[in-house]
Design a protein around this motif. Structure first.
Motif, PDB file in Angstrom:
ATOM      1  N   UNK A  98       0.836  -1.191   0.000  1.00 41.98           N
ATOM      2  CA  UNK A  98       0.000   0.000   0.000  1.00 41.98           C
ATOM      3  C   UNK A  98       0.871   1.241   0.000  1.00 41.98           C
ATOM      4  N   UNK A  99       0.240   2.368   0.198  1.00 44.29           N
ATOM      5  CA  UNK A  99       0.982   3.621   0.248  1.00 44.29           C
ATOM      6  C   UNK A  99       1.964   3.574   1.420  1.00 44.29           C
ATOM      7  N   UNK A 100       3.261   3.791   1.169  1.00 47.04           N
ATOM      8  CA  UNK A 100       4.267   3.606   2.217  1.00 47.04           C
ATOM      9  C   UNK A 100       3.968   4.390   3.489  1.00 47.04           C
ATOM     10  N   UNK A 101       3.480   5.619   3.348  1.00 48.78           N
ATOM     11  CA  UNK A 101       3.249   6.393   4.574  1.00 48.78           C
ATOM     12  C   UNK A 101       2.082   5.842   5.393  1.00 48.78           C
ATOM     13  N   UNK A 102       1.367   4.885   4.843  1.00 46.79           N
ATOM     14  CA  UNK A 102       0.271   4.280   5.599  1.00 46.79           C
ATOM     15  C   UNK A 102       0.576   2.868   6.093  1.00 46.79           C
ATOM     16  N   UNK A 103       1.452   2.150   5.382  1.00 47.98           N
ATOM     17  CA  UNK A 103       1.637   0.736   5.748  1.00 47.98           C
ATOM     18  C   UNK A 103       2.940   0.426   6.486  1.00 47.98           C
ATOM     19  N   UNK A 104       3.890   1.347   6.497  1.00 48.51           N
ATOM     20  CA  UNK A 104       5.143   1.012   7.191  1.00 48.51           C
ATOM     21  C   UNK A 104       5.099   1.496   8.637  1.00 48.51           C
ATOM     22  N   UNK A 105       5.838   0.768   9.491  1.00 46.27           N
ATOM     23  CA  UNK A 105       6.012   1.255  10.860  1.00 46.27           C
ATOM     24  C   UNK A 105       7.293   0.664  11.440  1.00 46.27           C
ATOM     25  N   UNK A 106       7.764   1.317  12.468  1.00 49.87           N
ATOM     26  CA  UNK A 106       9.011   0.921  13.117  1.00 49.87           C
ATOM     27  C   UNK A 106       8.706  -0.223  14.074  1.00 49.87           C
ATOM     28  N   UNK A 107       9.547  -1.260  14.032  1.00 51.95           N
ATOM     29  CA  UNK A 107       9.325  -2.464  14.836  1.00 51.95           C
ATOM     30  C   UNK A 107      10.624  -2.828  15.560  1.00 51.95           C
ATOM     31  N   UNK A 108      10.523  -3.345  16.765  1.00 52.65           N
ATOM     32  CA  UNK A 108      11.704  -3.852  17.479  1.00 52.65           C
ATOM     33  C   UNK A 108      11.825  -5.347  17.255  1.00 52.65           C
ATOM     34  N   UNK A 109      12.997  -5.770  16.830  1.00 53.90           N
ATOM     35  CA  UNK A 109      13.255  -7.207  16.672  1.00 53.90           C
ATOM     36  C   UNK A 109      14.154  -7.675  17.804  1.00 53.90           C
ATOM     37  N   UNK A 110      13.949  -8.874  18.268  1.00 51.18           N
ATOM     38  CA  UNK A 110      14.800  -9.417  19.329  1.00 51.18           C
ATOM     39  C   UNK A 110      16.156  -9.846  18.766  1.00 51.18           C
ATOM     40  N   UNK A 111      17.113 -10.093  19.609  1.00 49.58           N
ATOM     41  CA  UNK A 111      18.392 -10.640  19.140  1.00 49.58           C
ATOM     42  C   UNK A 111      18.163 -11.950  18.399  1.00 49.58           C
ATOM     43  N   UNK A 112      19.002 -12.216  17.391  1.00 44.65           N
ATOM     44  CA  UNK A 112      18.915 -13.509  16.699  1.00 44.65           C
ATOM     45  C   UNK A 112      20.275 -14.190  16.791  1.00 44.65           C
ATOM     46  N   UNK A 113      20.260 -15.488  16.646  1.00 48.65           N
ATOM     47  CA  UNK A 113      21.488 -16.258  16.769  1.00 48.65           C
ATOM     48  C   UNK A 113      22.414 -16.005  15.580  1.00 48.65           C
ATOM     49  N   UNK A 114      23.700 -15.882  15.857  1.00 47.78           N
ATOM     50  CA  UNK A 114      24.703 -15.767  14.789  1.00 47.78           C
ATOM     51  C   UNK A 114      25.324 -17.150  14.612  1.00 47.78           C
ATOM     52  N   UNK A 115      24.899 -17.830  13.514  1.00 49.60           N
ATOM     53  CA  UNK A 115      25.385 -19.189  13.294  1.00 49.60           C
ATOM     54  C   UNK A 115      26.798 -19.145  12.725  1.00 49.60           C
ATOM     55  N   UNK A 116      27.391 -20.309  12.506  1.00 52.11           N
ATOM     56  CA  UNK A 116      28.836 -20.321  12.211  1.00 52.11           C
ATOM     57  C   UNK A 116      29.210 -19.615  10.902  1.00 52.11           C
ATOM     58  N   UNK A 117      28.299 -19.636   9.922  1.00 51.95           N
ATOM     59  CA  UNK A 117      28.617 -18.961   8.653  1.00 51.95           C
ATOM     60  C   UNK A 117      28.048 -17.540   8.604  1.00 51.95           C
ATOM     61  N   UNK A 118      27.402 -17.109   9.691  1.00 50.51           N
ATOM     62  CA  UNK A 118      26.724 -15.809   9.691  1.00 50.51           C
ATOM     63  C   UNK A 118      27.661 -14.648  10.004  1.00 50.51           C
ATOM     64  N   UNK A 119      27.214 -13.509   9.532  1.00 50.43           N
ATOM     65  CA  UNK A 119      27.889 -12.261   9.865  1.00 50.43           C
ATOM     66  C   UNK A 119      26.826 -11.312  10.405  1.00 50.43           C
ATOM     67  N   UNK A 120      27.108 -10.713  11.540  1.00 50.52           N
ATOM     68  CA  UNK A 120      26.193  -9.710  12.090  1.00 50.52           C
ATOM     69  C   UNK A 120      26.706  -8.331  11.709  1.00 50.52           C
ATOM     70  N   UNK A 121      25.855  -7.592  10.985  1.00 49.69           N
ATOM     71  CA  UNK A 121      26.264  -6.293  10.456  1.00 49.69           C
ATOM     72  C   UNK A 121      25.451  -5.186  11.109  1.00 49.69           C
ATOM     73  N   UNK A 122      26.157  -4.203  11.624  1.00 49.30           N
ATOM     74  CA  UNK A 122      25.501  -2.990  12.125  1.00 49.30           C
ATOM     75  C   UNK A 122      25.358  -2.043  10.944  1.00 49.30           C
ATOM     76  N   UNK A 123      24.129  -1.775  10.532  1.00 50.23           N
ATOM     77  CA  UNK A 123      23.949  -0.926   9.352  1.00 50.23           C
ATOM     78  C   UNK A 123      24.418   0.499   9.645  1.00 50.23           C
ATOM     79  N   UNK A 124      25.056   1.084   8.646  1.00 50.70           N
ATOM     80  CA  UNK A 124      25.529   2.468   8.759  1.00 50.70           C
ATOM     81  C   UNK A 124      24.601   3.423   8.003  1.00 50.70           C
ATOM     82  N   UNK A 125      24.198   3.032   6.811  1.00 51.13           N
ATOM     83  CA  UNK A 125      23.355   3.919   5.992  1.00 51.13           C
ATOM     84  C   UNK A 125      22.617   3.113   4.939  1.00 51.13           C
TER      85      UNK A 125
END
Lengths: 369, 369
Positions: free
Chosen positions: B48-75
């Motif tokens: 739908x129209x982005x200004x109507x359907x998006x919202x900010x959500x909190x996600x819990x921590x997730x497991x970093x498996x052996x092949x995973x990389x956890x990235x802190x987004x910059x931009x």
């Protein structure tokens, strides 16, 4: 064009007298020269509506020089492109005055002393065409004439260069087609359309054909199916959200042909598969082609154009003559056929009126000399 | 997408509570596992129209498996294509719920035990992009991340994958261009448009640029000329019978780019030379492209489309990463630049409003995490 240019200096009714005068002068100057018979030609001195600007003109005999061939024309069609040339709607307008017509077939009447490849009685077509064919006798150098087999009806020999060749090239020049592929086209009842149906079938391709709404649609459908059409739909039948349901078991077409424009072109686009190509070669509706942004971005369609003119250059003459012989072979075997109406050259005004199709559609008009 | 999928079962305000609950469960199950920090994300649960359907959500921590990389987004930028994805106007709609955003840059926060090519502190971009980038922390396998040089501003690293790559590919994929050739485009002030101007100049090509009418047209013209544009015209300046007079000493363009449609696309077509190609990659006016029959037949124009998506497949990842490094190199040398505005991720609603451009145009909005 020498004898036509004299028209530039004369007005209306004095033309015949003037050209006759010139004829006498020529005879006096070159008494022993071999001369053509006098010729009758359909000429236009200015661009405009064909039924207003063309008229029948008498040309005097012209000299047959050593490399010349004098051809008695047998038949020549009235094509839409001939009409367009007279109207002057092409980007490069032919110089006027000019003799109408572009293709045709004739019989060699006499040849100059240096002519080696042609003898009286041979059938020839201008290839590539470069002069008006709506005249009873034409004198041109040997190299513009292509000798053909005499075992096809004159109306097929007269019409092989423009429409069948267009159909053949359009099936070759844009997409690599494999046996089992499908093509889609509008204007399927045109000569090009009928040739596409038949040439496609010869190559193992399927054809989906769109025709305009008309009272005799069912009869047209049957006729096109007899030629080899897989599916034939009227435009109004296709006024649905998703035309793909009309494909039945056929694959989505990879190549489409458009000679109509407007809504009819949109129908061709709708039938095309992802990354398909539509080739435009005519615009009978005089309406532009409208394409959505998503057709280009998401469906990855390509839109191209075809103009036979680029095959009509001298450097392509050899290739064209090979293709023409191939097409004439198909015609001889009755694998390539279309409806035509032979009309006496003397009835040119009637044939022109039919060709202009102002009242209703008629078969292709072919002048018989 | 694991932690996003939980949204499917929940409604509005109970979301955070539910996902937190799941988070506790995960922690209990894998007590010793390496976990990401909690993450904040911009999510849409329906199209739908982005200004109507998006919202900010909190996600819990997730497991970093052996092949995973956890990235802190910059931009990460807000691109028009991000808006379109949320609107669901693409033929293949992304499954919802989903995190918004497509490209961006982040810094490696921590890595799984089997990760060999990345270490904390590295800058990485998703390549090819395959998940939402509008979130503070992302955990994905090593192979989706492309390590880049840290010597470019984050807003350039964050935006290199979509618009500059589109410009680069469109100059390569359709016509063989030679130094001295010209290209023409509309929507020249877009990021792709600005990149085309600069990449064209680097290749020795000229650019003719069409912009829409606006009060600050003169300022825009000067800015685009500083980037390397040869000519810049507003649409109304080009409302003449023959636009070719505006070429000055430039050759007729062989390639054109259209991201607007409607009349603006027709202007690009008018500028093109015989047998030129127009590539459509956007339709900002939401109007179709109308093309005359003669453009196809006599001018022999070809119309094509470009969608970056076909370069975003796994099998093209290697090629794309090479191109991205090339573009980042140009950015580092300041040979490729465009205006952007960094906005705090917390101010996402404001950035979105600007990106939607409902009031007036704004620089490209880039979220800073």
């Amino acid at each position: 064009m020498g004898s036509v240019r004299v028209l530039r200096a004369v007005n209306g009714s004095s033309l015949v007298w003037n050209t006759k005068l010139r004829s006498s002068t020529v005879c006096a100057r070159a008494f022993s020269a071999k001369m053509s018979p006098p010729s009758k030609a359909v000429v236009y001195e200015q661009h405009g509506s064909p039924d207003q600007v063309v008229r029948m003109v008498d040309f005097p005999p012209v000299e047959i020089r050593e490399k010349d061939v004098c051809v008695k024309m047998l038949a020549a069609p009235i094509n839409p492109s001939d009409i367009n040339r007279i109207e002057g709607v092409y980007p490069v307008k032919p110089p006027v005055p000019a003799v109408g017509g572009y293709e045709g077939v004739g019989e060699v009447q006499s040849v100059g002393s240096a002519v080696t490849g042609l003898t009286p009685g041979d059938w020839v077509i201008p290839s590539p065409p470069s002069f008006g064919t709506w005249q009873t006798y034409i004198v041109k150098e040997e190299n513009v004439w292509h000798k053909i087999n005499k075992n096809v009806p004159i109306e097929y020999a007269a019409t092989v260069t423009v429409n069948p060749l267009t159909a053949l090239r359009m099936l070759e020049d844009f997409v690599d087609l494999n046996s089992g592929d499908a093509v889609v086209q509008n204007g399927a009842t045109s000569i090009v359309g009928q040739c596409i149906i038949q040439l496609a079938q010869i190559r193992g391709l399927h054809s989906i054909n769109v025709i305009r709404d008309r009272t005799e649609a069912e009869e047209v459908r049957e006729n096109l199916k007899k030629l080899g059409a897989d599916e034939v739909y009227t435009e109004s039948q296709l006024e649905v959200k998703n035309v793909k349901g009309f494909l039945g078991d056929l694959p989505e077409p990879v190549l489409g042909f458009n000679c109509v424009g407007g809504n009819s072109a949109s129908l061709v686009l709708k039938f095309l598969r992802q990354s398909g190509t539509m080739v435009t070669y005519g615009g009978m509706s005089k309406k532009p082609i409208a394409v959505s942004t998503s057709s280009f971005i998401f469906k990855d369609l390509a839109l191209r154009g075809f103009w036979l003119q680029k095959w009509m250059s001298l450097d392509k003459a050899k290739d064209c003559r090979i293709m023409i012989d191939y097409l004439l072979g198909l015609m001889r075997e009755e694998k390539l056929k279309y409806e035509m109406e032979l009309v006496s050259f003397d009835d040119f005004p009637l044939a022109l009126e039919k060709a202009l199709g102002k009242q209703r559609s008629h078969p292709k008009q072919v002048l018989k000399f």
